[in-house]
Design an enzyme around this catalytic site. Structure first.
Site, mmCIF file in Angstrom:
data_model
loop_
_atom_site.group_PDB
_atom_site.id
_atom_site.type_symbol
_atom_site.label_atom_id
_atom_site.label_comp_id
_atom_site.label_asym_id
_atom_site.label_seq_id
_atom_site.Cartn_x
_atom_site.Cartn_y
_atom_site.Cartn_z
ATOM 1 C CB ILE A 134 21.350 -8.144 -0.035
ATOM 2 C CG1 ILE A 134 22.133 -6.970 -0.626
ATOM 3 C CG2 ILE A 134 21.795 -8.475 1.377
ATOM 4 C CD1 ILE A 134 21.804 -5.636 0.034
ATOM 5 C CD GLU A 138 32.819 -9.261 -5.490
ATOM 6 O OE1 GLU A 138 31.993 -8.619 -6.151
ATOM 7 O OE2 GLU A 138 34.057 -9.241 -5.723
ATOM 8 N N PRO A 251 22.800 0.804 8.866
ATOM 9 C CG PRO A 251 23.019 3.078 9.406
ATOM 10 C CD PRO A 251 22.979 2.120 8.229
ATOM 11 C CD GLU A 253 23.103 -6.060 6.847
ATOM 12 O OE1 GLU A 253 23.733 -7.137 6.809
ATOM 13 O OE2 GLU A 253 23.168 -5.196 5.952
ATOM 14 C CD GLN A 347 34.013 -23.739 31.804
ATOM 15 O OE1 GLN A 347 34.173 -23.822 30.589
ATOM 16 N NE2 GLN A 347 34.727 -24.426 32.670
ATOM 17 C CG HIS A 349 24.489 -25.816 30.506
ATOM 18 N ND1 HIS A 349 24.254 -24.462 30.508
ATOM 19 C CD2 HIS A 349 23.264 -26.406 30.389
ATOM 20 C CE1 HIS A 349 22.951 -24.248 30.393
ATOM 21 N NE2 HIS A 349 22.326 -25.396 30.326
ATOM 22 N N GLY A 350 28.679 -27.341 32.253
ATOM 23 C CA GLY A 350 29.618 -28.452 32.337
ATOM 24 C C GLY A 350 29.569 -29.304 31.074
#
Length: 390
Positions: A134, A138, A251, A253, A347, A349-350
């Site tokens: 769709i 633009e 709605p 979507e 964060q 996970h370092g």
């Protein structure tokens, strides 16, 4: 998806739950066989293989709510749509454009299409032979649909279409594109119409693949229309009423995006919780540090709240009662929460959280677009604010 979307339990609800579980299992098998082994290569190529669409069609994953007479599954329960998206998210397959095809384009073809249009397009839609897109956005008109400049001038039994669209999901593979164009120069929002442009129409061209920071396997392109002659028979819905048609379908979507976002945040959290249970620092598991434990507790609570609200919105949608305000709330809250959760998961996970081999690192960039597309979250707040009489 949680069980909060279902009504009070009864035999019918129990059967639906069992069917949903079976559907999930089938989707997982499909993804493990047809998607997971190839997705890394698709990311390198910047495009999924077209064959995965046909494979999904053979598996019955396209056109879930399309009636069986047109080749679909005839399932109107949106929980099945959400389940498909959730399983895709859980394996990190952000390159697949099935949600746009099923959740966004299908309602336009089903709700606005003539009998002739349905018989012409829906069988291919369901088989994967026809990929859809769709085209609203633009270069100079994003969330502001009234600023659309693409024009379609009626000339006898066809429209002459001119203009350009950008950031179009499924833009490269698409065989059918629902294009929002201005058919009345001074009509404002009432001067917009929906035209279905088909691959091969002279004057219809596409850009190359966009170089995105995330969702690199998802084909996203610009579309160009240079005096494209679109048959009047490809007008979708009523001329000049596209704005109302879009308002009716947005709605759903936005609900789909919200479900996608909650599942993505839940997946990142699961990876992070596992990491915090296994990773050690200063002689103890990092999840046992009070700051980290509190962060994980906050995420767990926020995800439960978001899941409950999104599931409630799915129930409302199934009952035909989901309005644009509730959908805007779901889309804004879920995608903003996902953004915050991913940031905290990286964060926690370092340094590993910055490595693409870790799922949270890939999800961090793949999902950053969620607060932007489908209407920016700022627009969602504007919709909610206006409903307050402000």
């Amino acid at each position: 998806m949680g069980d909060t979307a279902t009504a009070a339990p009864d035999a019918r609800a129990g059967a639906a739950a069992s069917e949903l579980d079976d559907f999930r299992a089938m989707v997982r098998t499909f993804l493990e066989r047809e998607v997971v082994p190839h997705h890394a290569a698709w990311e390198e190529a910047g495009l999924v293989d077209r064959e995965v669409w046909r494979a999904a069609g053979r598996q019955g994953l396209l056109g879930l709510d399309v009636p069986e007479e047109y080749g679909g599954a005839g399932v109107t329960d949106f929980r099945f749509h959400a389940a498909l998206s959730e399983e895709i998210v859980r394996v990190g397959a952000y390159g697949l454009g099935f949600a746009l095809h099923n959740d966004v384009v299908a309602p336009y073809l089903l709700g606005l299409g003539t009998e002739e249009q349905k018989r012409r397009w829906l069988p291919g839609f369901c088989s994967g032979e026809l990929v859809t897109a769709i085209a609203m956005t633009e270069p100079e008109a994003g969330s502001d649909l009234q600023a659309i400049r693409t024009t379609a001038r009626r000339d006898g039994d066809h429209y002459v279409l001119n203009g350009a669209k950008t950031f179009i999901t499924n833009g490269i593979h698409a065989d059918l594109v629902v294009v929002v164009a201005r058919t009345e120069a001074s009509g404002g929002s009432r001067g917009l119409s929906l035209l279905v442009v088909e691959q091969g129409m002279p004057g219809f061209t596409r850009s190359g693949k966009f170089d995105k920071i995330g969702m690199r396997a998802q084909d996203t392109a610009g579309l160009f229309f240079d005096d494209v002659q679109v048959p009047a028979a490809n007008l979708l819905g009523r001329a000049g009423r596209a704005f109302l048609h879009l308002a009716d379908n947005l709605p759903r979507e936005r609900l789909g995006i919200a479900a996608y976002a909650v599942a993505g945040a839940e997946t990142a959290y699961a990876h992070t919780l596992r990491h915090c249970r296994e990773r050690t620092a200063f002689g103890q598991r990092i999840g046992t540090f009070q700051h980290n434990r509190f962060a994980l507790a906050e995420i767990a609570t926020e995800l439960d709240i978001a899941r409950t609200y999104v599931d409630r919105c799915i129930a409302l949608h199934n009952d035909g009662e989901l309005d644009e305000v509730r959908a805007a709330k779901a889309k804004w809250w879920a995608t903003d929460l996902q953004r915050r959760v991913l940031d905290r998961c990286v964060q926690l996970h370092g340094g590993y959280g910055f490595m693409r081999e870790y799922p949270v690192a890939r999800a961090y960039v793949d999902t950053r677009v969620h607060p932007i597309y489908g209407g920016t979250n700022e627009i969602m707040k504007e919709i909610i604010g206006r409903s307050l009489g402000l």
